[in-house]
Write a protein that holds these residues in place. Structure first.
Motif, short mmCIF file in Angstrom:
data_model
loop_
_atom_site.label_atom_id
_atom_site.label_comp_id
_atom_site.label_asym_id
_atom_site.label_seq_id
_atom_site.Cartn_x
_atom_site.Cartn_y
_atom_site.Cartn_z
N PRO A 74 15.61 19.80 11.04
CA PRO A 74 14.13 18.47 11.73
C PRO A 74 13.48 19.71 13.07
CG PRO A 74 15.74 16.76 11.10
CD PRO A 74 16.52 18.29 11.27
N ASP A 125 13.07 16.89 2.20
CA ASP A 125 12.49 15.44 1.61
C ASP A 125 10.83 15.87 2.59
OD1 ASP A 125 12.63 15.57 4.46
OD2 ASP A 125 13.36 14.12 4.71
N GLN A 164 9.99 23.70 5.46
CA GLN A 164 10.39 22.09 5.10
C GLN A 164 11.57 21.76 4.81
OE1 GLN A 164 8.07 21.54 0.82
NE2 GLN A 164 6.25 20.45 2.65
N THR A 165 11.47 20.45 4.86
CA THR A 165 12.99 20.14 4.41
C THR A 165 13.59 19.61 3.83
OG1 THR A 165 12.48 17.71 5.29
CG2 THR A 165 13.53 19.52 6.80
N GLN A 183 9.90 17.12 4.92
CA GLN A 183 9.29 17.26 6.23
C GLN A 183 9.35 18.46 7.08
OE1 GLN A 183 7.96 14.02 7.96
NE2 GLN A 183 8.72 13.44 5.51
N ALA A 184 8.45 18.60 8.17
CA ALA A 184 8.54 19.89 8.47
C ALA A 184 9.80 20.43 9.55
CB ALA A 184 7.12 19.59 9.85
#
Length: 270
Positions: free
Chosen positions: A34, A174, A171-172, A176-177
């Motif tokens: 994250p 899931d 990008q993860t 997310q950034a």
């Protein structure tokens, strides 16, 4: 020890300035972390506090390379237990997997990536001047290169001297950034410079980094006596037993979260 895939690199993806080449896809963590990592608490004047360097972490000027490694060929016996890659000799540690990167147009080997205990280490060796090292200048160039991709670098003392912790936007899984993390280290040797890029858990976790840092310290650089201009990539080659092996097979496809373009791959197993 096992040989992994022999990775071909497109000409325009190979380093035009190889000392500032971004880490290869397999030299950084496959799972971005994250982006909202906490910052240091500010002091009374409002400036972020700089944490004290942990015990055993030093600047490059205080790192004793001759005692702790990596070593010059004149300093270390590599007749037994080492993999001969030409300019680099690698200790054949248990569980080690080794991959070589090949520039597609010239067919020359330009880097080696080591996989050990879930972490990776990409290595490149270069000619350097007799009287001065290259790492101070190269750190600045790496920072510029990472910044041009929207990333950040943090310079700090490390167990291998001054290092850079680089974070590139990613990008993860899931959506997310997040950031992709790589740890750059540089060692100035006698007429050579060795650059390492730690990826995976070794980029962030000191305990996880210990086995592959030990492997890095045991690396032996073979500079040779022939004159070379500073920054010239020292020649790597396939180990003799690998070159005589069976034909390579296509690599299995897998998700690639690295923002850098990567060339075609082939797999060679031992």
């Amino acid at each position: 020890m096992a040989f992994g895939r022999l990775r071909k690199k497109k000409q325009d993806d190979a380093a035009d300035a190889p000392l500032t080449q971004e880490p290869a896809a397999d030299a950084v963590d496959d799972a971005p972390v994250p982006a909202d990592t906490p910052a240091a608490a500010p002091d009374e004047a409002g400036a972020p506090l700089e944490p004290a360097a942990p015990a055993g972490h030093v600047a490059s000027a205080d790192y004793d390379r001759a005692a702790q490694g990596p070593f010059d060929a004149s300093e270390q016996d590599t007749d037994h237990g080492y993999i001969d890659l030409g300019a680099l000799r690698i200790n054949a540690a248990e569980g080690l997997q080794l991959r070589l990167e090949v520039e597609e147009r010239s067919k020359r080997v330009i880097a080696v990536t080591l996989d050990l205990a879930g972490s990776t280490l990409q290595l490149q060796a270069f000619a350097a001047p007799k009287t001065e090292g290259l790492w101070d200048e190269i750190r600045e160039q790496i920072g510029t290169s990472v910044g041009s991709q929207g990333g950040t670098v943090e310079e700090r003392p490390g167990r291998l001297g001054t290092e850079l912790l680089a974070k590139l936007p990613a990008q993860t899984p899931d959506g997310q950034a997040g950031v992709r993390v790589a740890r750059f280290v540089g060692i100035n040797g006698p007429r050579w410079f060795l650059r390492g890029v730690f990826g995976g858990p070794a980029a962030l976790n000191p305990s996880a980094a210990a086995p592959i840092e030990k492997l890095f310290r045991s690396v032996v650089v073979v500079r040779g006596d022939h004159p070379l201009p500073p920054r010239e990539l020292l020649q790597l080659r396939l180990p003799k037993d690998a070159a005589a092996g069976p034909p390579a097979a296509p690599a299995a496809a897998r998700p690639d979260l690295n923002p850098l373009e990567r060339g075609p791959e082939i797999t060679e197993t031992r």
